[in-house]
Design a protein around this motif. Sequence first.
Motif, PDB file in Angstrom:
ATOM      1  N   ASP A 267       0.719  -1.061   0.080  1.00 35.39           N
ATOM      2  CA  ASP A 267      -0.102  -0.024  -0.029  1.00 35.39           C
ATOM      3  C   ASP A 267       0.784   1.448   0.070  1.00 35.39           C
ATOM      4  O   ASP A 267       1.429   1.800   0.830  1.00 35.39           O
ATOM      5  CB  ASP A 267      -0.830  -0.102   1.072  1.00 35.39           C
ATOM      6  CG  ASP A 267      -1.980   1.137   1.341  1.00 35.39           C
ATOM      7  OD1 ASP A 267      -1.879   2.147   0.433  1.00 35.39           O
ATOM      8  OD2 ASP A 267      -2.852   1.277   1.942  1.00 35.39           O
TER       9      ASP A 267
ATOM     10  N   ASP B   4      -9.897  -0.700  -4.666  1.00 40.29           N
ATOM     11  CA  ASP B   4      -8.618   0.119  -4.130  1.00 40.29           C
ATOM     12  C   ASP B   4      -7.918  -1.024  -3.463  1.00 40.29           C
ATOM     13  O   ASP B   4      -8.354  -2.017  -3.278  1.00 40.29           O
ATOM     14  CB  ASP B   4      -9.256   1.119  -2.873  1.00 40.29           C
ATOM     15  CG  ASP B   4      -8.164   2.134  -2.601  1.00 40.29           C
ATOM     16  OD1 ASP B   4      -7.149   1.697  -2.127  1.00 40.29           O
ATOM     17  OD2 ASP B   4      -8.757   3.267  -2.486  1.00 40.29           O
TER      18      ASP B   4
ATOM     19  N   SER C 271      -6.644  -0.962  -0.798  1.00 36.17           N
ATOM     20  CA  SER C 271      -6.934  -1.353   0.581  1.00 36.17           C
ATOM     21  C   SER C 271      -8.541  -1.212   0.859  1.00 36.17           C
ATOM     22  O   SER C 271      -9.021  -0.283   0.122  1.00 36.17           O
ATOM     23  CB  SER C 271      -6.252  -0.401   1.639  1.00 36.17           C
ATOM     24  OG  SER C 271      -6.556  -0.282   2.721  1.00 36.17           O
ATOM     25  N   ASP C 272      -8.968  -1.980   1.710  1.00 38.72           N
ATOM     26  CA  ASP C 272     -10.345  -2.062   1.893  1.00 38.72           C
ATOM     27  C   ASP C 272     -10.531  -1.370   3.178  1.00 38.72           C
ATOM     28  O   ASP C 272     -11.776  -1.375   3.850  1.00 38.72           O
ATOM     29  CB  ASP C 272     -11.250  -3.397   1.863  1.00 38.72           C
ATOM     30  CG  ASP C 272     -10.376  -4.318   2.849  1.00 38.72           C
ATOM     31  OD1 ASP C 272      -9.593  -3.482   3.565  1.00 38.72           O
ATOM     32  OD2 ASP C 272     -10.852  -5.550   2.684  1.00 38.72           O
TER      33      ASP C 272
ATOM     34  N   GLN D  58     -11.029  -5.389  -3.707  1.00 39.28           N
ATOM     35  CA  GLN D  58      -9.565  -4.915  -3.758  1.00 39.28           C
ATOM     36  C   GLN D  58      -8.959  -4.908  -4.929  1.00 39.28           C
ATOM     37  O   GLN D  58      -9.218  -6.148  -5.584  1.00 39.28           O
ATOM     38  CB  GLN D  58      -8.515  -5.656  -2.541  1.00 39.28           C
ATOM     39  CG  GLN D  58      -9.002  -5.151  -1.242  1.00 39.28           C
ATOM     40  CD  GLN D  58      -8.255  -5.887  -0.136  1.00 39.28           C
ATOM     41  OE1 GLN D  58      -8.495  -6.837   0.300  1.00 39.28           O
ATOM     42  NE2 GLN D  58      -6.867  -5.196  -0.124  1.00 39.28           N
TER      43      GLN D  58
END
Length: 276
Positions: free
Chosen positions: A10, A84, A86-87, A104
């Motif tokens: 990330d 995304d 990240s969730d 994700q």
Amino acid sequence: MPTPETSNEDPYMLGRNYYASARLAMLHLLIHAQFGYLLHPSIKLPSAEKTEEQLRIADVGTGTGIWIGELTRERPQAQIDGFDISDEQYPPEKWYGPNVSMSQLDIFKPLPEVLKGKYDVVHLRFFMTVASDDNVQVVVNNLKGMLKPGGYLQWVERDWMSKFPEKAERSDDAHTQITCYHRTFFPKTRWINSLPVLFQQCGLEVLDHVTQTPLPIYRKPWNEDCLIGWAAIGDMIESQEEKNWYKELLAEAAENAKKGWYVDWELVICIAKNAV
């Protein structure tokens, strides 16, 4: 010089806690207030009533999903998918109704086959802290790969870094010193001013390229949104000496903003069509 640490998976450096989510909500509302639309007028879609084939829209880098939430009011029958890396900031899906999904996706990696040629519209915004001159074409190619023939790509960005010198002096104002410090770990973003070229290089037809400076009535909240993001970066600095230096500059920047200091940067929207 030490730099903030981020996960290898990330690359986002502005945090994912509730402060970050509130900042993103304000960011979204400011963009909507400035432009007055969620989808650019050059994006020609069927009427909001249900059509034979369900309209499919993707929001890449969806964050908190607030753009999707607002779009469901305009397009209640559309299938809208948020993605995304990240969730962590996703809301409960039931709040947005049965036609919304969130999952994700790392848009910098090869595009999964299931997403290829699937969407009438792909929307993305504010990748300036994660996309670099070296890898942004990978993102554009993947976004194009998600589009149906005749589908639309909408990319919203802000051109901030180009308003500052490459290096700062200690005599420079706090905003300049902080921004130039960010250059030591943020990716190179010359690509922001080259979005139309990047789109054309992968065969997309550019429909519009809009640049607008924030309206004066929104300068204060834009400043404050920026300062909140900067504070999140400051919290990640490992060196205590450097952290103290950064926080002093941040306090000075906040005082300057209260007195009317602002950056005359641009919001950028580029719209393209997959003519293939």
